[in-house]
Scaffold this motif. Structure first.
Motif, PDB file in Angstrom:
ATOM      1  N   PRO A 271       0.858  -1.182   0.000  1.00  0.00           N
ATOM      2  CA  PRO A 271       0.000   0.000   0.000  1.00  0.00           C
ATOM      3  C   PRO A 271       0.897   1.235   0.000  1.00  0.00           C
ATOM      4  CG  PRO A 271       0.153  -0.927   2.202  1.00  0.00           C
ATOM      5  CD  PRO A 271       0.911  -1.849   1.281  1.00  0.00           C
ATOM      6  N   ARG A 272       0.294   2.369   0.105  1.00  0.00           N
ATOM      7  CA  ARG A 272       1.094   3.587   0.243  1.00  0.00           C
ATOM      8  C   ARG A 272       2.059   3.369   1.401  1.00  0.00           C
ATOM      9  NH1 ARG A 272       0.000   8.528   3.374  1.00  0.00           N
ATOM     10  NH2 ARG A 272       1.226  10.193   2.440  1.00  0.00           N
ATOM     11  N   LEU A 273       3.321   3.617   1.169  1.00  0.00           N
ATOM     12  CA  LEU A 273       4.353   3.394   2.173  1.00  0.00           C
ATOM     13  C   LEU A 273       5.074   4.704   2.436  1.00  0.00           C
ATOM     14  CD1 LEU A 273       6.124   1.564   3.938  1.00  0.00           C
ATOM     15  CD2 LEU A 273       7.460   1.044   1.894  1.00  0.00           C
ATOM     16  N   VAL A 274       5.071   5.139   3.688  1.00  0.00           N
ATOM     17  CA  VAL A 274       5.731   6.376   4.078  1.00  0.00           C
ATOM     18  C   VAL A 274       7.037   6.015   4.774  1.00  0.00           C
ATOM     19  CG1 VAL A 274       5.569   8.441   5.524  1.00  0.00           C
ATOM     20  CG2 VAL A 274       3.542   7.592   4.331  1.00  0.00           C
ATOM     21  N   LEU A 275       8.122   6.617   4.315  1.00  0.00           N
ATOM     22  CA  LEU A 275       9.434   6.423   4.922  1.00  0.00           C
ATOM     23  C   LEU A 275       9.864   7.745   5.538  1.00  0.00           C
ATOM     24  CD1 LEU A 275      11.085   4.499   1.955  1.00  0.00           C
ATOM     25  CD2 LEU A 275      10.089   3.514   4.019  1.00  0.00           C
ATOM     26  N   GLU A 276      10.178   7.730   6.821  1.00  0.00           N
ATOM     27  CA  GLU A 276      10.604   8.949   7.510  1.00  0.00           C
ATOM     28  C   GLU A 276      12.026   8.760   8.025  1.00  0.00           C
ATOM     29  OE1 GLU A 276       8.062  10.600  10.504  1.00  0.00           O
ATOM     30  OE2 GLU A 276       6.249  10.006   9.428  1.00  0.00           O
ATOM     31  N   LEU A 277      12.865   9.700   7.686  1.00  0.00           N
ATOM     32  CA  LEU A 277      14.231   9.719   8.200  1.00  0.00           C
ATOM     33  C   LEU A 277      14.294  10.842   9.230  1.00  0.00           C
ATOM     34  CD1 LEU A 277      17.157   8.742   8.138  1.00  0.00           C
ATOM     35  CD2 LEU A 277      17.554  10.360   6.267  1.00  0.00           C
ATOM     36  N   LEU A 278      14.467  10.467  10.491  1.00  0.00           N
ATOM     37  CA  LEU A 278      14.460  11.444  11.563  1.00  0.00           C
ATOM     38  C   LEU A 278      15.870  11.722  12.063  1.00  0.00           C
ATOM     39  CD1 LEU A 278      11.445  10.139  13.696  1.00  0.00           C
ATOM     40  CD2 LEU A 278      11.432  11.804  11.830  1.00  0.00           C
ATOM     41  N   ASP A 279      16.132  12.974  12.350  1.00  0.00           N
ATOM     42  CA  ASP A 279      17.391  13.373  12.966  1.00  0.00           C
ATOM     43  C   ASP A 279      17.154  13.351  14.475  1.00  0.00           C
ATOM     44  OD1 ASP A 279      19.939  14.298  13.427  1.00  0.00           O
ATOM     45  OD2 ASP A 279      19.438  16.387  13.005  1.00  0.00           O
ATOM     46  N   LEU A 280      17.725  12.351  15.139  1.00  0.00           N
ATOM     47  CA  LEU A 280      17.484  12.158  16.567  1.00  0.00           C
ATOM     48  C   LEU A 280      18.815  12.163  17.325  1.00  0.00           C
ATOM     49  CD1 LEU A 280      14.931   9.235  16.181  1.00  0.00           C
ATOM     50  CD2 LEU A 280      14.400  11.636  16.604  1.00  0.00           C
ATOM     51  N   PRO A 281      19.381  13.347  17.549  1.00  0.00           N
ATOM     52  CA  PRO A 281      20.703  13.401  18.179  1.00  0.00           C
ATOM     53  C   PRO A 281      20.744  12.823  19.590  1.00  0.00           C
ATOM     54  CG  PRO A 281      19.755  15.597  17.992  1.00  0.00           C
ATOM     55  CD  PRO A 281      18.850  14.673  17.247  1.00  0.00           C
ATOM     56  N   LEU A 282      19.614  12.749  20.279  1.00  0.00           N
ATOM     57  CA  LEU A 282      19.601  12.214  21.647  1.00  0.00           C
ATOM     58  C   LEU A 282      19.304  10.719  21.699  1.00  0.00           C
ATOM     59  CD1 LEU A 282      17.801  15.151  23.499  1.00  0.00           C
ATOM     60  CD2 LEU A 282      20.259  14.722  23.247  1.00  0.00           C
ATOM     61  N   PHE A 283      18.966  10.128  20.557  1.00  0.00           N
ATOM     62  CA  PHE A 283      18.701   8.687  20.515  1.00  0.00           C
ATOM     63  C   PHE A 283      20.014   7.946  20.335  1.00  0.00           C
ATOM     64  CE2 PHE A 283      17.993   4.782  18.079  1.00  0.00           C
ATOM     65  CZ  PHE A 283      17.194   4.101  18.980  1.00  0.00           C
ATOM     66  N   ASP A 284      20.259   6.993  21.212  1.00  0.00           N
ATOM     67  CA  ASP A 284      21.478   6.190  21.140  1.00  0.00           C
ATOM     68  C   ASP A 284      21.099   4.727  21.303  1.00  0.00           C
ATOM     69  OD1 ASP A 284      23.936   4.973  21.361  1.00  0.00           O
ATOM     70  OD2 ASP A 284      24.696   6.302  22.919  1.00  0.00           O
ATOM     71  N   SER A 285      21.069   3.999  20.200  1.00  0.00           N
ATOM     72  CA  SER A 285      20.649   2.597  20.268  1.00  0.00           C
ATOM     73  C   SER A 285      21.599   1.763  21.121  1.00  0.00           C
ATOM     74  CB  SER A 285      20.515   1.993  18.867  1.00  0.00           C
ATOM     75  OG  SER A 285      21.764   1.970  18.222  1.00  0.00           O
ATOM     76  N   ALA A 286      22.865   2.141  21.197  1.00  0.00           N
ATOM     77  CA  ALA A 286      23.816   1.393  22.025  1.00  0.00           C
ATOM     78  C   ALA A 286      23.429   1.464  23.500  1.00  0.00           C
ATOM     79  CB  ALA A 286      25.229   1.911  21.811  1.00  0.00           C
ATOM     80  N   VAL A 287      22.761   2.537  23.886  1.00  0.00           N
ATOM     81  CA  VAL A 287      22.340   2.711  25.277  1.00  0.00           C
ATOM     82  C   VAL A 287      20.901   2.240  25.487  1.00  0.00           C
ATOM     83  CG1 VAL A 287      21.874   4.450  27.067  1.00  0.00           C
ATOM     84  CG2 VAL A 287      23.923   4.635  25.647  1.00  0.00           C
ATOM     85  N   LEU A 288      20.014   2.535  24.536  1.00  0.00           N
ATOM     86  CA  LEU A 288      18.586   2.293  24.723  1.00  0.00           C
ATOM     87  C   LEU A 288      18.103   0.928  24.252  1.00  0.00           C
ATOM     88  CD1 LEU A 288      17.337   5.837  23.671  1.00  0.00           C
ATOM     89  CD2 LEU A 288      17.633   4.931  25.983  1.00  0.00           C
ATOM     90  N   SER A 289      18.868   0.240  23.450  1.00  0.00           N
ATOM     91  CA  SER A 289      18.460  -1.063  22.928  1.00  0.00           C
ATOM     92  C   SER A 289      18.751  -2.165  23.944  1.00  0.00           C
ATOM     93  CB  SER A 289      19.212  -1.353  21.624  1.00  0.00           C
ATOM     94  OG  SER A 289      18.842  -2.605  21.120  1.00  0.00           O
ATOM     95  N   SER A 290      17.820  -3.111  24.079  1.00  0.00           N
ATOM     96  CA  SER A 290      18.037  -4.259  24.977  1.00  0.00           C
ATOM     97  C   SER A 290      19.212  -5.103  24.518  1.00  0.00           C
ATOM     98  CB  SER A 290      16.785  -5.132  25.035  1.00  0.00           C
ATOM     99  OG  SER A 290      15.715  -4.409  25.576  1.00  0.00           O
ATOM    100  N   VAL A 291      19.388  -5.204  23.197  1.00  0.00           N
ATOM    101  CA  VAL A 291      20.512  -5.937  22.605  1.00  0.00           C
ATOM    102  C   VAL A 291      21.108  -5.020  21.540  1.00  0.00           C
ATOM    103  CG1 VAL A 291      21.250  -8.029  21.407  1.00  0.00           C
ATOM    104  CG2 VAL A 291      19.317  -8.136  22.999  1.00  0.00           C
ATOM    105  N   PRO A 292      22.061  -4.163  21.936  1.00  0.00           N
ATOM    106  CA  PRO A 292      22.616  -3.184  20.993  1.00  0.00           C
ATOM    107  C   PRO A 292      23.175  -3.834  19.723  1.00  0.00           C
ATOM    108  CG  PRO A 292      23.325  -2.702  23.224  1.00  0.00           C
ATOM    109  CD  PRO A 292      22.648  -4.035  23.264  1.00  0.00           C
ATOM    110  N   HIS A 293      22.993  -3.128  18.625  1.00  0.00           N
ATOM    111  CA  HIS A 293      23.476  -3.535  17.303  1.00  0.00           C
ATOM    112  C   HIS A 293      22.754  -4.776  16.782  1.00  0.00           C
ATOM    113  CE1 HIS A 293      26.341  -0.408  17.880  1.00  0.00           C
ATOM    114  NE2 HIS A 293      26.837  -1.013  18.937  1.00  0.00           N
ATOM    115  N   ASN A 294      21.559  -5.042  17.307  1.00  0.00           N
ATOM    116  CA  ASN A 294      20.678  -6.083  16.802  1.00  0.00           C
ATOM    117  C   ASN A 294      19.519  -5.342  16.159  1.00  0.00           C
ATOM    118  OD1 ASN A 294      18.044  -7.635  17.208  1.00  0.00           O
ATOM    119  ND2 ASN A 294      19.561  -9.243  17.516  1.00  0.00           N
ATOM    120  N   ALA A 295      19.294  -5.580  14.887  1.00  0.00           N
ATOM    121  CA  ALA A 295      18.317  -4.789  14.130  1.00  0.00           C
ATOM    122  C   ALA A 295      16.939  -4.772  14.791  1.00  0.00           C
ATOM    123  CB  ALA A 295      18.212  -5.310  12.699  1.00  0.00           C
ATOM    124  N   TYR A 296      16.477  -5.924  15.249  1.00  0.00           N
ATOM    125  CA  TYR A 296      15.144  -5.984  15.861  1.00  0.00           C
ATOM    126  C   TYR A 296      15.085  -5.137  17.134  1.00  0.00           C
ATOM    127  CZ  TYR A 296      11.097  -7.592  18.416  1.00  0.00           C
ATOM    128  OH  TYR A 296       9.932  -7.632  19.137  1.00  0.00           O
TER     129      TYR A 296
END
Length: 87
Positions: A43-68
């Motif tokens: 269907p219509r697919l919207v892709l958003e690229l956000l600039d999130l300087p305060l988001f850090d997946s290494a800190v906030l992810s349960s398993v850092p550097h795991n895509a899921y």
């Protein structure tokens, strides 16, 4: 993986994919190509690229550097920011 992506996109009539890095969108787009001149129906697919300087997946992810888990952390972060902005 392509079949799982098609199934996932098919569950939403107006899917929105949010990324914090341009290459993430590129990988998604490449996964939608099923062969020369063919792509996943969607269907219509919207892709958003956000600039999130305060988001850090290494800190906030349960398993850092795991895509899921990085995606879950990104979703949680974006939704919390939206809730704060709507107060």
């Amino acid at each position: 993986m392509t079949a799982k992506l098609a199934s996932y996109l098919g569950t939403d009539s107006e899917p929105v994919v949010i990324a914090d890095w341009p290459e993430d969108i590129a990988h998604l787009a490449l996964m939608m190509i099923t062969g020369p001149g063919w792509r996943l129906p969607s269907p219509r697919l919207v892709l958003e690229l956000l600039d999130l300087p305060l988001f850090d997946s290494a800190v906030l992810s349960s398993v850092p550097h795991n895509a899921y888990y990085d995606a879950v952390a990104l979703r949680t972060y974006v939704l919390s920011q939206e809730r704060e902005n709507n107060r």
